[in-house]
Write a protein that holds these residues in place. Sequence first.
Motif, PDB file in Angstrom:
ATOM      1  N   GLU A  89     -20.164  21.836-109.768  1.00  0.00           N
ATOM      2  CA  GLU A  89     -20.958  22.907-109.143  1.00  0.00           C
ATOM      3  C   GLU A  89     -20.927  22.777-107.616  1.00  0.00           C
ATOM      4  O   GLU A  89     -20.780  23.765-106.909  1.00  0.00           O
ATOM      5  CB  GLU A  89     -22.409  22.862-109.634  1.00  0.00           C
ATOM      6  N   GLU A  90     -21.062  21.563-107.126  1.00  0.00           N
ATOM      7  CA  GLU A  90     -21.030  21.350-105.677  1.00  0.00           C
ATOM      8  C   GLU A  90     -19.638  21.646-105.119  1.00  0.00           C
ATOM      9  O   GLU A  90     -19.505  22.237-104.042  1.00  0.00           O
ATOM     10  CB  GLU A  90     -21.451  19.925-105.319  1.00  0.00           C
ATOM     11  N   ALA A  91     -18.603  21.285-105.849  1.00  0.00           N
ATOM     12  CA  ALA A  91     -17.233  21.596-105.417  1.00  0.00           C
ATOM     13  C   ALA A  91     -17.027  23.115-105.380  1.00  0.00           C
ATOM     14  O   ALA A  91     -16.381  23.641-104.464  1.00  0.00           O
ATOM     15  CB  ALA A  91     -16.217  20.936-106.339  1.00  0.00           C
ATOM     16  N   LEU A  92     -17.582  23.827-106.354  1.00  0.00           N
ATOM     17  CA  LEU A  92     -17.485  25.282-106.390  1.00  0.00           C
ATOM     18  C   LEU A  92     -18.212  25.896-105.201  1.00  0.00           C
ATOM     19  O   LEU A  92     -17.684  26.777-104.517  1.00  0.00           O
ATOM     20  CB  LEU A  92     -18.051  25.809-107.707  1.00  0.00           C
ATOM     21  N   ARG A  93     -19.414  25.426-104.918  1.00  0.00           N
ATOM     22  CA  ARG A  93     -20.193  25.926-103.782  1.00  0.00           C
ATOM     23  C   ARG A  93     -19.414  25.718-102.481  1.00  0.00           C
ATOM     24  O   ARG A  93     -19.273  26.628-101.666  1.00  0.00           O
ATOM     25  CB  ARG A  93     -21.554  25.217-103.712  1.00  0.00           C
ATOM     26  N   SER A  94     -18.876  24.532-102.310  1.00  0.00           N
ATOM     27  CA  SER A  94     -18.111  24.209-101.109  1.00  0.00           C
ATOM     28  C   SER A  94     -16.865  25.086-100.988  1.00  0.00           C
ATOM     29  O   SER A  94     -16.555  25.599 -99.909  1.00  0.00           O
ATOM     30  CB  SER A  94     -17.731  22.730-101.128  1.00  0.00           C
ATOM     31  N   ALA A  95     -16.154  25.274-102.077  1.00  0.00           N
ATOM     32  CA  ALA A  95     -14.937  26.097-102.069  1.00  0.00           C
ATOM     33  C   ALA A  95     -15.268  27.555-101.751  1.00  0.00           C
ATOM     34  O   ALA A  95     -14.527  28.215-101.010  1.00  0.00           O
ATOM     35  CB  ALA A  95     -14.224  25.996-103.410  1.00  0.00           C
ATOM     36  N   MET A  96     -16.376  28.064-102.274  1.00  0.00           N
ATOM     37  CA  MET A  96     -16.769  29.447-101.986  1.00  0.00           C
ATOM     38  C   MET A  96     -17.133  29.602-100.517  1.00  0.00           C
ATOM     39  O   MET A  96     -16.774  30.608 -99.891  1.00  0.00           O
ATOM     40  CB  MET A  96     -17.921  29.879-102.893  1.00  0.00           C
ATOM     41  N   LEU A  97     -17.817  28.632 -99.947  1.00  0.00           N
ATOM     42  CA  LEU A  97     -18.197  28.702 -98.533  1.00  0.00           C
ATOM     43  C   LEU A  97     -16.974  28.703 -97.618  1.00  0.00           C
ATOM     44  O   LEU A  97     -16.981  29.338 -96.564  1.00  0.00           O
ATOM     45  CB  LEU A  97     -19.117  27.537 -98.165  1.00  0.00           C
ATOM     46  N   ARG A  98     -15.934  27.979 -98.014  1.00  0.00           N
ATOM     47  CA  ARG A  98     -14.715  27.877 -97.205  1.00  0.00           C
ATOM     48  C   ARG A  98     -13.662  28.928 -97.580  1.00  0.00           C
ATOM     49  O   ARG A  98     -12.608  28.992 -96.961  1.00  0.00           O
ATOM     50  CB  ARG A  98     -14.102  26.483 -97.349  1.00  0.00           C
ATOM     51  N   SER A  99     -13.949  29.715 -98.623  1.00  0.00           N
ATOM     52  CA  SER A  99     -12.950  30.629 -99.202  1.00  0.00           C
ATOM     53  C   SER A  99     -11.656  29.869 -99.473  1.00  0.00           C
ATOM     54  O   SER A  99     -10.551  30.341 -99.189  1.00  0.00           O
ATOM     55  CB  SER A  99     -12.703  31.842 -98.305  1.00  0.00           C
ATOM     56  N   ASP A 100     -11.800  28.676-100.031  1.00  0.00           N
ATOM     57  CA  ASP A 100     -10.672  27.799-100.337  1.00  0.00           C
ATOM     58  C   ASP A 100     -10.053  28.238-101.667  1.00  0.00           C
ATOM     59  O   ASP A 100     -10.485  27.812-102.741  1.00  0.00           O
ATOM     60  CB  ASP A 100     -11.160  26.355-100.396  1.00  0.00           C
ATOM     61  N   VAL A 101      -9.068  29.101-101.581  1.00  0.00           N
ATOM     62  CA  VAL A 101      -8.462  29.694-102.767  1.00  0.00           C
ATOM     63  C   VAL A 101      -7.819  28.634-103.662  1.00  0.00           C
ATOM     64  O   VAL A 101      -7.886  28.726-104.891  1.00  0.00           O
ATOM     65  CB  VAL A 101      -7.463  30.797-102.367  1.00  0.00           C
ATOM     66  N   ASP A 102      -7.209  27.602-103.077  1.00  0.00           N
ATOM     67  CA  ASP A 102      -6.594  26.542-103.892  1.00  0.00           C
ATOM     68  C   ASP A 102      -7.650  25.799-104.704  1.00  0.00           C
ATOM     69  O   ASP A 102      -7.451  25.535-105.889  1.00  0.00           O
ATOM     70  CB  ASP A 102      -5.809  25.564-103.016  1.00  0.00           C
ATOM     71  N   ALA A 103      -8.758  25.454-104.068  1.00  0.00           N
ATOM     72  CA  ALA A 103      -9.841  24.763-104.787  1.00  0.00           C
ATOM     73  C   ALA A 103     -10.445  25.678-105.843  1.00  0.00           C
ATOM     74  O   ALA A 103     -10.723  25.238-106.964  1.00  0.00           O
ATOM     75  CB  ALA A 103     -10.904  24.288-103.803  1.00  0.00           C
ATOM     76  N   LEU A 104     -10.648  26.947-105.497  1.00  0.00           N
ATOM     77  CA  LEU A 104     -11.197  27.896-106.476  1.00  0.00           C
ATOM     78  C   LEU A 104     -10.248  28.066-107.660  1.00  0.00           C
ATOM     79  O   LEU A 104     -10.684  28.134-108.810  1.00  0.00           O
ATOM     80  CB  LEU A 104     -11.477  29.242-105.811  1.00  0.00           C
ATOM     81  N   ASP A 105      -8.955  28.108-107.387  1.00  0.00           N
ATOM     82  CA  ASP A 105      -7.964  28.226-108.455  1.00  0.00           C
ATOM     83  C   ASP A 105      -8.082  27.059-109.434  1.00  0.00           C
ATOM     84  O   ASP A 105      -7.940  27.224-110.645  1.00  0.00           O
ATOM     85  CB  ASP A 105      -6.565  28.298-107.852  1.00  0.00           C
ATOM     86  N   HIS A 106      -8.357  25.878-108.907  1.00  0.00           N
ATOM     87  CA  HIS A 106      -8.518  24.676-109.722  1.00  0.00           C
ATOM     88  C   HIS A 106      -9.824  24.717-110.534  1.00  0.00           C
ATOM     89  O   HIS A 106      -9.856  24.245-111.670  1.00  0.00           O
ATOM     90  CB  HIS A 106      -8.496  23.454-108.798  1.00  0.00           C
ATOM     91  N   LEU A 107     -10.874  25.290-109.953  1.00  0.00           N
ATOM     92  CA  LEU A 107     -12.211  25.271-110.570  1.00  0.00           C
ATOM     93  C   LEU A 107     -12.464  26.429-111.529  1.00  0.00           C
ATOM     94  O   LEU A 107     -13.387  26.353-112.352  1.00  0.00           O
ATOM     95  CB  LEU A 107     -13.288  25.282-109.481  1.00  0.00           C
ATOM     96  N   LEU A 108     -11.683  27.492-111.431  1.00  0.00           N
ATOM     97  CA  LEU A 108     -11.871  28.662-112.286  1.00  0.00           C
ATOM     98  C   LEU A 108     -10.800  28.699-113.368  1.00  0.00           C
ATOM     99  O   LEU A 108      -9.613  28.592-113.069  1.00  0.00           O
ATOM    100  CB  LEU A 108     -11.810  29.949-111.446  1.00  0.00           C
ATOM    101  N   ALA A 109     -11.228  28.857-114.606  1.00  0.00           N
ATOM    102  CA  ALA A 109     -10.287  28.918-115.722  1.00  0.00           C
ATOM    103  C   ALA A 109      -9.430  30.173-115.619  1.00  0.00           C
ATOM    104  O   ALA A 109      -9.890  31.208-115.113  1.00  0.00           O
ATOM    105  CB  ALA A 109     -11.048  28.912-117.049  1.00  0.00           C
ATOM    106  N   PRO A 110      -8.195  30.113-116.099  1.00  0.00           N
ATOM    107  CA  PRO A 110      -7.318  31.288-116.042  1.00  0.00           C
ATOM    108  C   PRO A 110      -7.923  32.518-116.720  1.00  0.00           C
ATOM    109  O   PRO A 110      -7.682  33.644-116.297  1.00  0.00           O
ATOM    110  CB  PRO A 110      -6.051  30.841-116.777  1.00  0.00           C
ATOM    111  N   THR A 111      -8.717  32.297-117.750  1.00  0.00           N
ATOM    112  CA  THR A 111      -9.301  33.398-118.513  1.00  0.00           C
ATOM    113  C   THR A 111     -10.707  33.772-118.039  1.00  0.00           C
ATOM    114  O   THR A 111     -11.398  34.537-118.715  1.00  0.00           O
ATOM    115  CB  THR A 111      -9.359  33.030-120.004  1.00  0.00           C
ATOM    116  N   LEU A 112     -11.112  33.262-116.882  1.00  0.00           N
ATOM    117  CA  LEU A 112     -12.445  33.530-116.362  1.00  0.00           C
ATOM    118  C   LEU A 112     -12.773  35.011-116.353  1.00  0.00           C
ATOM    119  O   LEU A 112     -11.947  35.839-115.992  1.00  0.00           O
ATOM    120  CB  LEU A 112     -12.566  33.019-114.918  1.00  0.00           C
ATOM    121  N   PHE A 113     -14.000  35.323-116.764  1.00  0.00           N
ATOM    122  CA  PHE A 113     -14.553  36.626-116.429  1.00  0.00           C
ATOM    123  C   PHE A 113     -15.971  36.398-115.943  1.00  0.00           C
ATOM    124  O   PHE A 113     -16.721  35.597-116.479  1.00  0.00           O
ATOM    125  CB  PHE A 113     -14.461  37.649-117.571  1.00  0.00           C
TER     126      PHE A 113
END
Length: 126
Positions: free
Chosen positions: A13-37
Amino acid sequence: MTTPIETAVQNAEEALRSAMLRSDVDALDHLLAPTLFFTNHLGLIVSKEEDLDAHASGALKIDEIVPSEMRITSLCDTVATVSVRVSLAGSYGGEPASGDFRFTRVWALSESGHWQVVTAHATLTQ
């Protein structure tokens, strides 16, 4: 007492928060499942690709995320749910956007051994 799964999901959750704040697409790609909705606070369903595109293009810019009232429930060794209230400030499409939201996320352990959000829902709170 916090379980190892709860600790791992809290860290995710903290990694997700940090990635969203930085708009870190690589980190978000790692944290979000391919089938996310993700069902946003307007009732619209957003895919992983749409979410990543919003961050990459700058259409979505998050300046502040302040979490509170986090609850993590481990459903089994590979799935956990999170409910968290956040105060969020930023912009979408160049327009200011902020408010208090409640997010519910389902995290699952991927085949490669890291936690990913498989589904999420947001509600505007009062």
